[in-house]
Design a protein around this motif. Structure first.
Motif, PDB file in Angstrom:
ATOM      1  N   ASP A  59     -90.304 -46.801 118.284  1.00 63.90           N
ATOM      2  CA  ASP A  59     -90.706 -45.420 118.545  1.00 63.90           C
ATOM      3  C   ASP A  59     -92.223 -45.287 118.426  1.00 63.90           C
ATOM      4  O   ASP A  59     -92.866 -45.953 117.613  1.00 63.90           O
ATOM      5  CB  ASP A  59     -90.036 -44.466 117.546  1.00 63.90           C
ATOM      6  CG  ASP A  59     -88.551 -44.323 117.784  1.00 63.90           C
ATOM      7  OD1 ASP A  59     -88.106 -44.579 118.916  1.00 63.90           O
ATOM      8  OD2 ASP A  59     -87.829 -43.961 116.829  1.00 63.90           O
ATOM      9  N   VAL A  60     -92.777 -44.385 119.211  1.00 63.33           N
ATOM     10  CA  VAL A  60     -94.221 -44.148 119.189  1.00 63.33           C
ATOM     11  C   VAL A  60     -94.520 -42.980 118.262  1.00 63.33           C
ATOM     12  O   VAL A  60     -93.867 -41.934 118.331  1.00 63.33           O
ATOM     13  CB  VAL A  60     -94.752 -43.855 120.605  1.00 63.33           C
ATOM     14  CG1 VAL A  60     -96.199 -43.372 120.550  1.00 63.33           C
ATOM     15  CG2 VAL A  60     -94.641 -45.109 121.470  1.00 63.33           C
ATOM     16  N   THR A  61     -95.509 -43.155 117.395  1.00 58.78           N
ATOM     17  CA  THR A  61     -95.886 -42.093 116.466  1.00 58.78           C
ATOM     18  C   THR A  61     -97.246 -41.480 116.767  1.00 58.78           C
ATOM     19  O   THR A  61     -97.501 -40.332 116.426  1.00 58.78           O
ATOM     20  CB  THR A  61     -95.870 -42.624 115.018  1.00 58.78           C
ATOM     21  OG1 THR A  61     -96.243 -41.583 114.142  1.00 58.78           O
ATOM     22  CG2 THR A  61     -96.846 -43.765 114.842  1.00 58.78           C
ATOM     23  N   THR A  62     -98.138 -42.230 117.393  1.00 56.70           N
ATOM     24  CA  THR A  62     -99.472 -41.691 117.662  1.00 56.70           C
ATOM     25  C   THR A  62    -100.098 -42.427 118.841  1.00 56.70           C
ATOM     26  O   THR A  62     -99.715 -43.552 119.163  1.00 56.70           O
ATOM     27  CB  THR A  62    -100.377 -41.818 116.413  1.00 56.70           C
ATOM     28  OG1 THR A  62    -101.547 -41.031 116.587  1.00 56.70           O
ATOM     29  CG2 THR A  62    -100.794 -43.254 116.179  1.00 56.70           C
ATOM     30  N   ILE A  63    -101.053 -41.782 119.481  1.00 60.22           N
ATOM     31  CA  ILE A  63    -101.856 -42.426 120.523  1.00 60.22           C
ATOM     32  C   ILE A  63    -103.257 -42.584 119.980  1.00 60.22           C
ATOM     33  O   ILE A  63    -103.871 -41.621 119.507  1.00 60.22           O
ATOM     34  CB  ILE A  63    -101.882 -41.582 121.812  1.00 60.22           C
ATOM     35  CG1 ILE A  63    -100.464 -41.392 122.353  1.00 60.22           C
ATOM     36  CG2 ILE A  63    -102.752 -42.256 122.870  1.00 60.22           C
ATOM     37  CD1 ILE A  63    -100.370 -40.397 123.497  1.00 60.22           C
ATOM     38  N   LYS A  64    -103.757 -43.797 119.991  1.00 58.04           N
ATOM     39  CA  LYS A  64    -105.122 -44.027 119.535  1.00 58.04           C
ATOM     40  C   LYS A  64    -105.950 -44.501 120.718  1.00 58.04           C
ATOM     41  O   LYS A  64    -105.444 -45.098 121.671  1.00 58.04           O
ATOM     42  CB  LYS A  64    -105.158 -45.044 118.385  1.00 58.04           C
ATOM     43  CG  LYS A  64    -104.425 -46.355 118.614  1.00 58.04           C
ATOM     44  CD  LYS A  64    -104.477 -47.184 117.337  1.00 58.04           C
ATOM     45  CE  LYS A  64    -103.723 -48.490 117.466  1.00 58.04           C
ATOM     46  NZ  LYS A  64    -103.828 -49.323 116.247  1.00 58.04           N
ATOM     47  N   PHE A  65    -107.229 -44.228 120.628  1.00 60.05           N
ATOM     48  CA  PHE A  65    -108.127 -44.474 121.750  1.00 60.05           C
ATOM     49  C   PHE A  65    -109.161 -45.527 121.383  1.00 60.05           C
ATOM     50  O   PHE A  65    -109.651 -45.588 120.253  1.00 60.05           O
ATOM     51  CB  PHE A  65    -108.807 -43.177 122.183  1.00 60.05           C
ATOM     52  CG  PHE A  65    -107.843 -42.158 122.716  1.00 60.05           C
ATOM     53  CD1 PHE A  65    -107.476 -42.168 124.044  1.00 60.05           C
ATOM     54  CD2 PHE A  65    -107.265 -41.225 121.870  1.00 60.05           C
ATOM     55  CE1 PHE A  65    -106.563 -41.246 124.542  1.00 60.05           C
ATOM     56  CE2 PHE A  65    -106.355 -40.297 122.344  1.00 60.05           C
ATOM     57  CZ  PHE A  65    -106.001 -40.303 123.685  1.00 60.05           C
ATOM     58  N   PRO A  71    -112.089 -43.919 127.804  1.00 56.19           N
ATOM     59  CA  PRO A  71    -111.361 -44.528 126.690  1.00 56.19           C
ATOM     60  C   PRO A  71    -109.945 -44.950 127.093  1.00 56.19           C
ATOM     61  O   PRO A  71    -109.278 -44.269 127.874  1.00 56.19           O
ATOM     62  CB  PRO A  71    -111.327 -43.419 125.643  1.00 56.19           C
ATOM     63  CG  PRO A  71    -112.480 -42.539 125.983  1.00 56.19           C
ATOM     64  CD  PRO A  71    -112.585 -42.583 127.479  1.00 56.19           C
ATOM     65  N   LYS A  72    -109.520 -46.083 126.550  1.00 53.79           N
ATOM     66  CA  LYS A  72    -108.157 -46.544 126.769  1.00 53.79           C
ATOM     67  C   LYS A  72    -107.255 -45.903 125.724  1.00 53.79           C
ATOM     68  O   LYS A  72    -107.607 -45.824 124.551  1.00 53.79           O
ATOM     69  CB  LYS A  72    -108.091 -48.068 126.658  1.00 53.79           C
ATOM     70  CG  LYS A  72    -108.864 -48.801 127.743  1.00 53.79           C
ATOM     71  CD  LYS A  72    -108.903 -50.304 127.502  1.00 53.79           C
ATOM     72  CE  LYS A  72    -109.782 -50.656 126.319  1.00 53.79           C
ATOM     73  NZ  LYS A  72    -109.981 -52.119 126.178  1.00 53.79           N
ATOM     74  N   GLY A  73    -106.088 -45.446 126.138  1.00 54.73           N
ATOM     75  CA  GLY A  73    -105.122 -44.853 125.220  1.00 54.73           C
ATOM     76  C   GLY A  73    -104.010 -45.833 124.928  1.00 54.73           C
ATOM     77  O   GLY A  73    -103.400 -46.399 125.836  1.00 54.73           O
ATOM     78  N   LEU A  74    -103.745 -46.041 123.637  1.00 58.19           N
ATOM     79  CA  LEU A  74    -102.746 -47.012 123.205  1.00 58.19           C
ATOM     80  C   LEU A  74    -101.702 -46.298 122.359  1.00 58.19           C
ATOM     81  O   LEU A  74    -102.036 -45.674 121.345  1.00 58.19           O
ATOM     82  CB  LEU A  74    -103.420 -48.121 122.403  1.00 58.19           C
ATOM     83  CG  LEU A  74    -102.560 -49.265 121.883  1.00 58.19           C
ATOM     84  CD1 LEU A  74    -101.984 -50.076 123.041  1.00 58.19           C
ATOM     85  CD2 LEU A  74    -103.379 -50.169 120.969  1.00 58.19           C
ATOM     86  N   ALA A  75    -100.453 -46.363 122.760  1.00 59.35           N
ATOM     87  CA  ALA A  75     -99.366 -45.732 122.015  1.00 59.35           C
ATOM     88  C   ALA A  75     -98.913 -46.672 120.903  1.00 59.35           C
ATOM     89  O   ALA A  75     -98.369 -47.734 121.164  1.00 59.35           O
ATOM     90  CB  ALA A  75     -98.205 -45.410 122.960  1.00 59.35           C
ATOM     91  N   ALA A  76     -99.160 -46.272 119.661  1.00 61.83           N
ATOM     92  CA  ALA A  76     -98.850 -47.134 118.512  1.00 61.83           C
ATOM     93  C   ALA A  76     -97.415 -46.927 118.052  1.00 61.83           C
ATOM     94  O   ALA A  76     -96.970 -45.793 117.854  1.00 61.83           O
ATOM     95  CB  ALA A  76     -99.810 -46.840 117.368  1.00 61.83           C
ATOM     96  N   THR A  77     -96.708 -48.015 117.872  1.00 60.40           N
ATOM     97  CA  THR A  77     -95.318 -47.952 117.459  1.00 60.40           C
ATOM     98  C   THR A  77     -95.192 -47.797 115.948  1.00 60.40           C
ATOM     99  O   THR A  77     -96.055 -48.216 115.175  1.00 60.40           O
ATOM    100  CB  THR A  77     -94.565 -49.218 117.880  1.00 60.40           C
ATOM    101  OG1 THR A  77     -95.191 -50.360 117.284  1.00 60.40           O
ATOM    102  CG2 THR A  77     -94.552 -49.369 119.384  1.00 60.40           C
TER     103      THR A  77
END
Length: 524
Positions: free
Chosen positions: A155-161, A169-175
């Motif tokens: 599950d994804v909890t946050t998007i970090k850039f 900026p690249k957006g990365l969905a952190a699990t």
């Protein structure tokens, strides 16, 4: 066997993320927010209750499980409450660094946000004032009901850039698995406990800074949240046991401690007295309860690491990146100066044929970017789940990783010689007059330094003498033959530093291109 493994995974997941989402055990510990002109200390139990009320408020605003909410503000209580509230309803946060983004309809649409909370609201009803959050929950009771949530590792909890090659900026969905496994592994190594107080001052938009708040709620310890500008004041007043910061921050502390020591009448005493003087000044700056210091995110100079060890404040370097979370770490029980430590549980470090570091994780952050320019995901995330870091390294016989520099930190001179410039730059930054620097030299006959010095040309003689000493340590191709001085700070605001205070080499060289060309033209 499979059921047993899933049971262990489930138990690990409950240790942090589920604990924060459901509400931790009653605790006497606190979180302190250091703001300009005031401080606010809150019991963690009260923080959890406030976060529940914020979660109910988000539901009232129409936020549902899987929805994204943006947070664009400096470090504050409301930032933390929104982040914790999102976990309680399984919403996804997107943390935007203040000064880099603007709260606009375009930002909402670009990243698929339902709402964004900011300290600069607009007329758009989806853009809400973060400063109004506490007033907005005043009619909600602490025992408000929330639907239970269940988290799985994927599950994804946050998007970090993170920085993108196109400037976007690249957006990365952190699990959840990547977050929880990192915090759990660190807790096993450092055993943060009831006597600890962890210090957070880098932007909360950096996911790792939120780890230590989750850790406080899960494991029971104090935490202090400040800003970079208030860090010195907060350190002295709060006296934390653990300070986590980038090397640039500790370099600033080192210079401050040395400056204070040099100003004392007894500064010229014998070596043992000098060490005791440095230790006393370090305690004045960082407080008297330091258990250890933590650094990473950028190269740390051996001189800086040795300095804090001499001051009786052990500092442990580690390695990681947005795409991998924490990968390796030196610890009190396994510390090899010069290395960035050994891999954490669940991490595997590999080197390709060119010595580039590759990372494989039991619980990966993700396998691609959520937002990026075409080709970026394929460049970093490999089909076999390995992350290509772009850093060059080596691994010793005992499993310690050494980062030798970035692949793009190699300067190819006109004679074809490849020069790894990281160590040279670290040594140059040890000069008290130098706040930062990068080296140039691609296609030229020698290296030239772009030096950021707060006192400008007035420090030229001191810098020149320091470079002369550095050059004695290096071969002919590695010597700095020319340097240019600027008193313009390298900063996040002017685009010359990353959000983790690392120099943006390409941006700096581009900014001073004409000066560099003149510098090369002057040498006959």
């Amino acid at each position: 066997m499979r059921d047993s493994r899933e049971s262990r995974v489930s138990e690990m997941m409950r240790s942090v993320i589920a604990c924060v989402a459901e509400g931790g055990s009653p605790s006497a510990h606190t979180i302190t927010f250091f703001q300009p002109g005031h401080q606010r200390r809150i019991a963690l139990e009260q923080l959890d209750a406030m976060a529940r009320r914020v979660a109910a408020h988000l539901v009232r605003l129409g936020v549902r499980s899987g929805d994204r909410i943006g947070i664009l503000a400096g470090n504050c209580l409301e930032w933390v409450l929104l982040d914790l509230a999102a976990l309680k309803i399984k919403a996804v946060t997107a943390g935007f660094e203040a000064g880099k983004f603007a709260a606009t309809a375009d930002l909402l649409d670009r990243y698929g946000l339902r709402l964004i909370f900011t300290n600069r609201p607009t007329d758009d009803r989806r853009i809400l004032p973060i400063t109004g959050l506490l007033a907005a929950i005043s009619d909600i009771s602490d025992d408000c009901e929330l639907a239970p949530v269940v988290y799985q590792p994927a599950d994804v909890t946050t998007i970090k850039f993170t920085s993108g090659s196109t400037g976007q900026p690249k957006g990365l969905a952190a699990t959840v698995g990547s977050v929880d496994s990192s915090i759990t592994a660190v807790q096993q190594l450092f055993n943060h406990s009831a006597s600890d107080k962890l210090f957070v001052f880098l932007p909360l938009s950096l996911l790792q800074q939120r780890y230590w708040i989750y850790s406080a709620l899960a494991y029971g310890h104090d935490v202090v949240v400040a800003t970079y500008e208030l860090a010195f004041q907060a350190l002295k007043q709060e006296e934390p046991t653990v300070v986590m910061g980038v090397p640039a921050f500790f370099e600033t502390l080192r210079k401050e401690i040395m400056s204070r020591a040099d100003a004392k009448p007894q500064a010229a005493h014998a070596a043992e007295a000098r060490i005791e003087l440095l230790r006393s000044q370090a305690r004045e700056v960082l407080g008297r309860r330091i258990r250890y210091l933590w650094t990473g995110s950028a190269p740390a100079s051996p001189d800086m690491l040795q300095f804090f060890d001499t001051c009786g404040m052990p500092i442990f370097e580690g390695y990681g990146m947005n795409e991998t979370c924490i990968v390796t770490k030196n610890t009190p029980d396994a510390n090899r100066v010069g290395s960035v430590g050994r891999p954490l549980q669940g991490k595997k470090v590999l080197l390709d044929d060119d010595g580039v570091i590759m990372v494989q994780s039991q619980f990966p952050v993700n396998t691609s970017y959520l937002f990026s320019a075409p080709g970026e995901s394929e460049r970093i995330f490999r089909p076999d789940g390995v992350v290509y870091t772009g850093d060059i390294g080596r691994i010793d016989a005992d499993g310690y990783l050494y980062v030798l520099g970035r692949a793009d930190d190699v300067i190819v001179l006109a004679n074809g010689r490849n020069v790894m410039v990281r160590k040279i730059e670290e040594r140059l930054k040890c000069c008290a007059a130098v706040s930062d620097c990068v080296l140039a030299g691609f296609g030229h006959d020698y290296l030239l330094a772009v030096v950021c010095a707060p006192h400008g040309d007035a420090a030229r003689d001191e810098i020149e003498a320091h470079i002369a000493e550095i050059n004695k340590m290096h071969s002919s191709d590695e010597k700095i033959r020319r340097f240019i001085v600027t008193d313009e700070p390298f900063s996040i605001e002017n685009g010359l530093l990353t959000s983790q205070y690392k120099p943006r080499r390409k941006a700096i060289l581009s900014r001073y291109q004409q000066h560099i060309e003149r510098g090369y033209g002057e040498l006959q």
